[in-house]
Enzyme design. Structure first.
Site, mmCIF file in Angstrom:
data_model
loop_
_atom_site.group_PDB
_atom_site.id
_atom_site.type_symbol
_atom_site.label_atom_id
_atom_site.label_comp_id
_atom_site.label_asym_id
_atom_site.label_seq_id
_atom_site.Cartn_x
_atom_site.Cartn_y
_atom_site.Cartn_z
ATOM 1 N N GLU A 136 0.882 -1.169 0.000
ATOM 2 C CA GLU A 136 0.000 0.000 0.000
ATOM 3 C C GLU A 136 0.915 1.214 0.000
ATOM 4 O O GLU A 136 1.463 1.598 1.034
ATOM 5 C CB GLU A 136 -0.898 -0.003 1.246
ATOM 6 N N ARG A 172 0.615 9.991 0.887
ATOM 7 C CA ARG A 172 0.985 10.952 1.932
ATOM 8 C C ARG A 172 2.212 11.757 1.577
ATOM 9 O O ARG A 172 2.513 12.757 2.202
ATOM 10 C CB ARG A 172 1.286 10.202 3.221
ATOM 11 N N THR A 231 -4.191 5.933 1.415
ATOM 12 C CA THR A 231 -4.516 7.324 1.756
ATOM 13 C C THR A 231 -5.184 8.042 0.579
ATOM 14 O O THR A 231 -4.879 9.199 0.275
ATOM 15 C CB THR A 231 -3.270 8.104 2.275
ATOM 16 N N LYS A 262 -11.254 -1.210 5.703
ATOM 17 C CA LYS A 262 -10.125 -0.984 6.595
ATOM 18 C C LYS A 262 -10.700 -0.474 7.916
ATOM 19 O O LYS A 262 -11.515 0.450 7.911
ATOM 20 C CB LYS A 262 -9.232 0.057 5.920
HETATM 21 C C1 3PG Z 1 -2.293 3.696 8.062
HETATM 22 O O1 3PG Z 1 -2.526 4.678 7.405
HETATM 23 O O2 3PG Z 1 -2.775 2.625 7.732
HETATM 24 C C2 3PG Z 1 -1.521 3.862 9.333
HETATM 25 O O3 3PG Z 1 -0.932 5.095 9.425
HETATM 26 C C3 3PG Z 1 -0.544 2.797 9.617
HETATM 27 O O4 3PG Z 1 -0.490 2.778 10.976
HETATM 28 P P1 3PG Z 1 0.795 2.290 11.758
HETATM 29 O O5 3PG Z 1 1.890 3.266 11.394
HETATM 30 O O6 3PG Z 1 0.401 2.386 13.208
HETATM 31 O O7 3PG Z 1 1.108 0.909 11.313
#
Ligand code: 3PG
Length: 215
Positions: A42, A46, A70, A130
């Site tokens: 993924e 960002r 995102t 999700k």
């Molecule tokens: C996401 O967008 O899925 C999260 O920011 C990932 O979260 P983590 O950094 O706690 O794994």
């Protein structure tokens, strides 16, 4: 999976959530993950490098199922498809975003943080979601609770998931896969330490295999 788009497209039950700062990091990272048994990425929007990174992996590493993460605006759907993303994920969902992915036929995992949001996504014909931010929402207990009234839905908990707690999420019948950034630590990516990323991917893949074998 009767989502309008068929997911999962990938074998891995662990989805690395990735922020790239330089698109040149993407191809060696994809190869390192594959070497550790993880066939999905993924790559989030960002960072400004996200789209170019998706494009690089889609072109150079066809066995990797590269997704865009995102995706929060309807206008981004055409961009990620053009870059070669095979699916998309979002930390949330809006009617505009879901309409755009349905119109474009982009396989998509909308983000939800409550039963009402999950029901709204289901009404739009999505059945894999999700759960974000999973640990902060209450972790395994929350997903267990949602499984009672919403047994037809499947979730990918993300946010606060790690090697240490992923097994308890994956043991739930309504958890299809987990996501997290722990597989691609920023320092390792910056240093080009791809061997470390392969090690982390292998560790996660082996843990999933051990979990499945113990059932
Ligand atoms: C996401 O967008 O899925 C999260 O920011 C990932 O979260 P983590 O950094 O706690 O794994």
């Amino acid at each position: 999976m009767n989502s309008p788009v068929s997911l999962p497209l990938f074998q891995s039950r662990v989805v690395p959530v990735i922020v790239v700062t330089d698109p040149a990091q993407a191809v060696p990272m994809a190869e390192a993950l594959l070497a550790g048994g993880v066939d999905v990425m993924e790559i989030t929007l960002r960072s400004a490098a996200g789209l170019a990174a998706i494009e690089a992996v889609a072109r150079a590493v066809p066995e990797m199922q590269v997704g865009a993460g995102t995706v929060t605006r309807a206008s981004e759907v055409a961009q990620v498809l053009a870059a070669g993303a095979r699916f998309g994920l979002s930390p949330g969902s809006t009617p505009e975003l879901l309409a755009a992915v349905l119109a474009a036929g982009l396989p998509f995992v909308p983000g939800v943080a409550s039963p009402s949001e999950a029901m709204a996504a289901r009404a739009a014909r999505f059945t894999l979601m999700k759960c974000f931010p999973a640990a902060q929402l209450g972790g395994v207990e929350v997903l267990k609770a949602w499984g009672g009234p919403l047994p037809d839905l499947r979730f990918c908990p993300t946010g606060g998931v790690s090697l240490a707690n992923m097994g308890s999420f994956l043991a739930l019948p309504n958890v299809a896969m987990v996501g997290g950034s722990w597989l691609t630590p920023a320092a390792a990516v910056k240093a080009g330490d791809w061997a470390q990323i392969t090690r982390l991917a292998r560790e996660a893949t082996d843990a999933v295999a051990a979990l499945q074998a113990s059932r």
